[in-house]
Scaffold this active site. Structure first.
Site, PDB file in Angstrom:
ATOM      1  N   ASN A  89       0.752  -1.189   0.257  1.00  0.00           N
ATOM      2  CA  ASN A  89       0.088   0.085   0.016  1.00  0.00           C
ATOM      3  C   ASN A  89       0.789   1.193  -0.094  1.00  0.00           C
ATOM      4  OD1 ASN A  89      -2.511   1.719   0.518  1.00  0.00           O
ATOM      5  ND2 ASN A  89      -3.352  -0.139   0.456  1.00  0.00           N
ATOM      6  N   ARG A  90       0.175   2.312   0.360  1.00  0.00           N
ATOM      7  CA  ARG A  90       0.940   3.739   0.037  1.00  0.00           C
ATOM      8  C   ARG A  90       1.669   4.327   1.192  1.00  0.00           C
ATOM      9  NH1 ARG A  90      -3.576   2.995  -2.567  1.00  0.00           N
ATOM     10  NH2 ARG A  90      -3.612   3.771  -4.691  1.00  0.00           N
ATOM     11  N   HIS A 115       2.991  -0.065  -2.875  1.00  0.00           N
ATOM     12  CA  HIS A 115       3.415  -1.244  -3.122  1.00  0.00           C
ATOM     13  C   HIS A 115       5.147  -1.521  -3.295  1.00  0.00           C
ATOM     14  CE1 HIS A 115      -0.567  -2.460  -2.732  1.00  0.00           C
ATOM     15  NE2 HIS A 115      -0.934  -2.415  -3.879  1.00  0.00           N
ATOM     16  N   HIS A 186      -1.340 -10.281  -3.409  1.00  0.00           N
ATOM     17  CA  HIS A 186      -2.160  -9.429  -4.177  1.00  0.00           C
ATOM     18  C   HIS A 186      -3.237 -10.299  -5.195  1.00  0.00           C
ATOM     19  CE1 HIS A 186      -3.553  -5.764  -5.947  1.00  0.00           C
ATOM     20  NE2 HIS A 186      -3.052  -4.911  -4.825  1.00  0.00           N
ATOM     21  N   SER A 187      -3.653 -11.285  -4.552  1.00  0.00           N
ATOM     22  CA  SER A 187      -4.546 -12.106  -5.520  1.00  0.00           C
ATOM     23  C   SER A 187      -5.733 -11.346  -5.898  1.00  0.00           C
ATOM     24  CB  SER A 187      -4.793 -13.576  -4.833  1.00  0.00           C
ATOM     25  OG  SER A 187      -3.621 -14.298  -4.889  1.00  0.00           O
ATOM     26  N   ASP A 252     -11.684   0.702  -1.911  1.00  0.00           N
ATOM     27  CA  ASP A 252     -10.158   0.672  -2.080  1.00  0.00           C
ATOM     28  C   ASP A 252      -9.599   1.176  -0.448  1.00  0.00           C
ATOM     29  OD1 ASP A 252      -7.637   0.505  -2.785  1.00  0.00           O
ATOM     30  OD2 ASP A 252      -7.557   1.700  -4.347  1.00  0.00           O
ATOM     31  N   GLN A 294      -7.081  -4.603   3.204  1.00  0.00           N
ATOM     32  CA  GLN A 294      -7.315  -3.690   2.261  1.00  0.00           C
ATOM     33  C   GLN A 294      -8.429  -4.479   1.220  1.00  0.00           C
ATOM     34  OE1 GLN A 294      -6.038  -0.630   1.935  1.00  0.00           O
ATOM     35  NE2 GLN A 294      -6.710   0.131  -0.166  1.00  0.00           N
ATOM     36  N   GLU A 322      -6.398  -7.770   0.943  1.00  0.00           N
ATOM     37  CA  GLU A 322      -5.135  -7.861   1.078  1.00  0.00           C
ATOM     38  C   GLU A 322      -4.542  -7.544   2.963  1.00  0.00           C
ATOM     39  OE1 GLU A 322      -3.447  -4.679  -1.599  1.00  0.00           O
ATOM     40  OE2 GLU A 322      -5.410  -5.124  -2.371  1.00  0.00           O
TER      41      GLU A 322
HETATM   42  C1  BGC Z   1      -4.430  -0.570  -4.067  1.00  0.00           C
HETATM   43  C2  BGC Z   1      -5.212   0.058  -5.120  1.00  0.00           C
HETATM   44  C3  BGC Z   1      -4.440  -0.138  -6.455  1.00  0.00           C
HETATM   45  C4  BGC Z   1      -4.162  -1.525  -6.434  1.00  0.00           C
HETATM   46  C5  BGC Z   1      -3.367  -2.086  -7.730  1.00  0.00           C
HETATM   47  C6  BGC Z   1      -4.453  -1.857  -4.243  1.00  0.00           C
HETATM   48  O1  BGC Z   1      -3.753  -2.524  -3.122  1.00  0.00           O
HETATM   49  O2  BGC Z   1      -5.234  -0.393  -2.694  1.00  0.00           O
HETATM   50  O3  BGC Z   1      -5.421   1.588  -4.781  1.00  0.00           O
HETATM   51  O4  BGC Z   1      -4.924   0.370  -7.513  1.00  0.00           O
HETATM   52  O5  BGC Z   1      -3.748  -2.438  -5.255  1.00  0.00           O
HETATM   53  O6  BGC Z   1      -2.351  -1.380  -7.886  1.00  0.00           O
END
Ligand code: BGC
Length: 361
Positions: A89-90, A115, A186-187, A252, A294, A322
């Protein structure tokens, strides 16, 4: 382990997954159990490339987006099935400070770092440490400064499939300098196994009475908010489509998992989510040691990428759940800690448990 992936290894289902641009070979390992469930994992990005499970009539289908060759993964996907790190994530503006030193990470998502950067753990060819018929252990070392992160970070991820249809993912890491860490898988699931269908008919329970609200750039504003009386309330089984229409483009968001419900514990993990496709009867239960999850409804899928059989992958045709620490934690002192100290071992585990439900009349 030295795995010669050019040879088919029947016993362990080890296969060549194609060549990277630099000529290195990638590998895919297929784990099978006594119920016929099959899960494939590639050492490129420690990626789950397929999960074949039975519906209530015993029909097996692949329920995650994936490919049978490394090329589309190396070209770049929205992280289909990958292991995400060093920080899932961010991280706002790609900046954080540890002991008065400010670190800058690559900006790869609007104004922010997402990520682990453009060459995160999802783009690395991991070493294969050990393969058993129902287990694979992968390892990589991310060097000090890799994608801007401090410390040499050794990461291991183990995928184990048991005969009760539980896929357990165990992460372990250590570092020689303080560094943030947040690992997830990230499946992209669609339990119908048909990625032409939207996931709007799926029913979801999230064991979360709170979530972390975000600003317009998806960065948490730093507070926790109750889901009650909002579209974020999935505390009881809820059809996703009924709630998604109350959001601008889908979910999201990071949900804060409630961990105190003892009877929902599965060994040392807590129940996080239950996702059900009422038509096929396939159900996914998720347990984790992580404090958050997430819920992402594939809002940025726009039909430009296609599945293995050429179907465009459209918006809301797959979803991610996630398990993770909260986004932007290194800049939010009140969120659970994500800084790993040298001399300590990071551990995190998540179970995907695949079930079938009987038909509701
Ligand atoms: C994020 C999204 C993103 C996606 C693919 C997710 O984990 O929360 O904002 O677009 O991943 O990158």
């Amino acid at each position: 382990m030295n795995c010669n992936s050019n040879n088919n290894n029947e016993k362990n289902n080890v296969n060549n997954f194609g060549y990277l641009n630099d000529g290195r070979v990638s590998t895919v390992i297929t784990l099978k159990n006594s119920q016929g469930t099959e899960i494939s994992v590639s050492n490129f990005g420690a990626t789950i490339t397929s999960i074949k499970t039975a519906d209530r009539d015993g029909v097996f289908k692949n329920i995650v987006i994936g490919y049978s060759n490394v090329t589309p993964y190396e070209k770049g996907t929205p992280y289909f099935g990958a292991t995400i790190g060093r920080f899932a994530n961010r991280i706002a503006k790609g900046k954080f400070t540890i002991d008065n030193t400010e670190y800058s990470l690559p900006i790869n998502n609007g104004n922010h770092h997402l990520h682990g950067g453009d060459k995160g753990l999802d783009k690395i060819l991991w070493d294969i440490e050990k393969i058993d018929p129902q287990q694979v252990l992968l390892k990589t070392i991310s060097a000090d400064g890799d994608m801007g992160y401090p410390g040499d970070l050794t990461v291991q991820v183990k995928f184990s499939l048991d005969n009760n249809n539980n896929l357990r993912i165990d992460y372990q890491a250590n570092t020689n300098k303080k560094t943030p860490i947040n690992l997830t898988n990230h499946s992209y699931f669609n339990l119908s196994g048909d990625f032409r269908n939207q996931i709007n008919n799926h029913e979801l329970i999230l064991n979360a009475t709170q979530y972390t609200p975000i600003d317009s750039e998806f960065i948490p504003i730093g507070e926790l908010r109750y889901v009650r009386d909002t579209p974020f309330d999935f505390t009881k089984s809820t059809i996703i489509g009924k709630q998604i229409i109350h959001t601008p483009s889908g979910f999201d968001h990071n949900f804060v998992l409630d961990k105190e419900i003892e009877h929902e514990m599965y060994n040392d993990l807590y129940r996080a989510a239950t996702l059900t496709d009422p038509i096929s009867g396939r159900q996914l239960q998720i347990y984790t040691t992580e404090p958050g999850i997430q819920f992402y409804t594939g809002n940025f899928l726009n039909g430009t990428l296609t599945t293995e059989n050429g179907q465009p992958i459209n918006k809301h045709t797959a979803l991610c759940l996630e398990t993770q620490h909260f986004p932007n934690s290194p800049n939010e002192p009140l969120f659970p800690n994500t800084i790993l100290d040298p001399g300590t071992i990071f551990r995190s585990s998540t179970i995907y448990s695949f079930k079938v439900t009987s038909k509701q009349f």
